[in-house]
Design an enzyme around this catalytic site. Sequence first.
Site, short mmCIF file in Angstrom:
data_model
loop_
_atom_site.label_atom_id
_atom_site.label_comp_id
_atom_site.label_asym_id
_atom_site.label_seq_id
_atom_site.Cartn_x
_atom_site.Cartn_y
_atom_site.Cartn_z
N LYS A 63 1.11 -1.18 0.01
CA LYS A 63 -0.34 0.28 -0.18
C LYS A 63 1.05 1.04 0.05
O LYS A 63 1.87 1.20 0.34
CB LYS A 63 -0.85 0.53 0.82
CG LYS A 63 0.28 0.30 2.16
CD LYS A 63 -1.19 -0.33 3.60
CE LYS A 63 -0.31 -0.11 5.15
NZ LYS A 63 -0.93 -0.27 6.39
N TYR A 278 17.57 28.73 10.66
CA TYR A 278 15.92 28.81 11.59
C TYR A 278 15.47 29.19 13.06
O TYR A 278 16.36 27.98 13.15
CB TYR A 278 14.42 28.17 11.09
CG TYR A 278 14.41 29.24 9.24
CD1 TYR A 278 14.08 30.11 9.00
CD2 TYR A 278 14.69 28.10 8.50
CE1 TYR A 278 13.45 30.52 7.84
CE2 TYR A 278 14.16 28.16 6.85
CZ TYR A 278 13.52 29.40 6.48
OH TYR A 278 12.51 29.46 5.23
C1 LIG Z 1 -0.42 -1.37 6.96
C2 LIG Z 1 -0.94 -2.82 6.98
C3 LIG Z 1 0.21 -4.17 7.07
C4 LIG Z 1 1.06 -4.14 7.20
O1 LIG Z 1 2.07 -3.20 8.15
P1 LIG Z 1 3.19 -3.37 8.63
O2 LIG Z 1 3.30 -3.52 10.14
O3 LIG Z 1 4.09 -2.67 7.51
O4 LIG Z 1 3.82 -4.91 8.34
C5 LIG Z 1 -1.48 -5.54 7.51
N1 LIG Z 1 -1.96 -4.99 7.68
C6 LIG Z 1 -3.57 -3.74 7.96
C7 LIG Z 1 -4.24 -4.33 7.85
C8 LIG Z 1 -2.23 -2.70 7.20
O5 LIG Z 1 -3.07 -1.68 7.13
#
Ligand SMILES: *Cc1c(COP(=O)(O)O)cnc(C)c1O
Length: 412
Positions: A63, A278
């Site tokens: 994702k 800054y």
């Molecule tokens: C993002 C996500 C994962 C993967 O998470 P990681 O900790 O990066 O392995 C798995 N399941 C769901 C539902 C997620 O949203």
Amino acid sequence: MGYPAAFRRKNPESRRLFEEQVMWSLARSSDIVLEIDLDSIRINFRTVLTLVGPQVRVAAVVKSDAYGLGIVNIASALIDVGCDLLFVANLEEALLLRSCFGGIAIAVFRDEFHRFGAWYKSHDLIPVVNNCEELHAAATVGEAQTYFLNVETGFARFGLSVADVQRQNLLRTFERYRPSIVLSHLACSECIWDATNVLQRERFRAVYELLKPTRGSLAASAGVWLGKSYHFDMVRIGSAIYGINNAGTQTNPLQPVVKLRARILDVRSVPIGEAVGYGATFRTARASRIAIVAIGYKHGIPWSCANKIFVRLGEYLVPSIGRISMEYMTIDVTDIPAERCVPGDFVELLNDDLTVNNLAAAAGVSPQETLTRLGAGCPRKYLNFSPSAAFTASRPMTVRSPSRAKSRPMDK
Ligand SMILES: *Cc1c(COP(=O)(O)O)cnc(C)c1O
């Protein structure tokens, strides 16, 4: 080239300018390189395969553009090493992946299955069903629609509640139209001693027993290290693939995946007692030499790591000083021989020793956030890319858009 068709017809001058801009950006070398080693991606996936053993399937989470690292190239590397199920955030990512890869399963964490069911069907995508409306839509399509079921066990995000699943009428629906996988998400898996893990596991187990023979998936990356009782039939790993250390107190067998370097633009002498950057958060305690580096928070360097991190310049570790600004940061090179620190040289911000975990810890943010922002903000370069065999197996995208998808719910 991607200039709008209107440019071409109406305004040849803007077309020329657009083309010039593209040529220029190809001609100049980048001041920043985020190097992504696809072999490390392959190795990390295999490492988790070995860790969980042959009984447990490993699905990859790609994702958010594969945590910023580029969804298509990352998916290609994962498919090379046998990954056959990829999770994406939404339909947009799913359709992009499907246009490149046939023959692999693609599941969508959340995207209005009840409205866009026809798209899922025509592109062979698996919805994660997150509520009763979507469940009803899946049941309406019937057996032809493969779906996963998300159950809420202590995260308060998406998913049917445990009580929903236990309702008699829904149990009958599940019997007729069985979800192929039931999943839930752990809130505190990064802390192996957190009692929430056990609570969620036991709530999940109750649902799992009820829905058998549907398979179960509870653990994401950090859950892999919680042990076998959390693995059920499948783990869904994101950050582990990208080399983020989720191992907690155990030794981390994962490899770093990214290296980040940025160019020194200028080196200047600053007298004692002068402010740098800054807010004047740093003041020189001696006559100093300061180098200005071409990377800032726009590229994903966390603002909050100001005055807290080191970068590598050849064999030297050099402290970052002053605030991180939008396009630049500054480092103190007073102790480095002048000839070893010249405008045009690169400093390393991430390598095998300076990890995403280190940078995130210094900034007080999560490593996932840090990686995703850097990936989205920096020019990326891939090492060990070999177009996956799956590319050739990919089907051309069907252009016809499913007409039922307009915006009307699929169910009557
Ligand atoms: C993002 C996500 C994962 C993967 O998470 P990681 O900790 O990066 O392995 C798995 N399941 C769901 C539902 C997620 O949203």
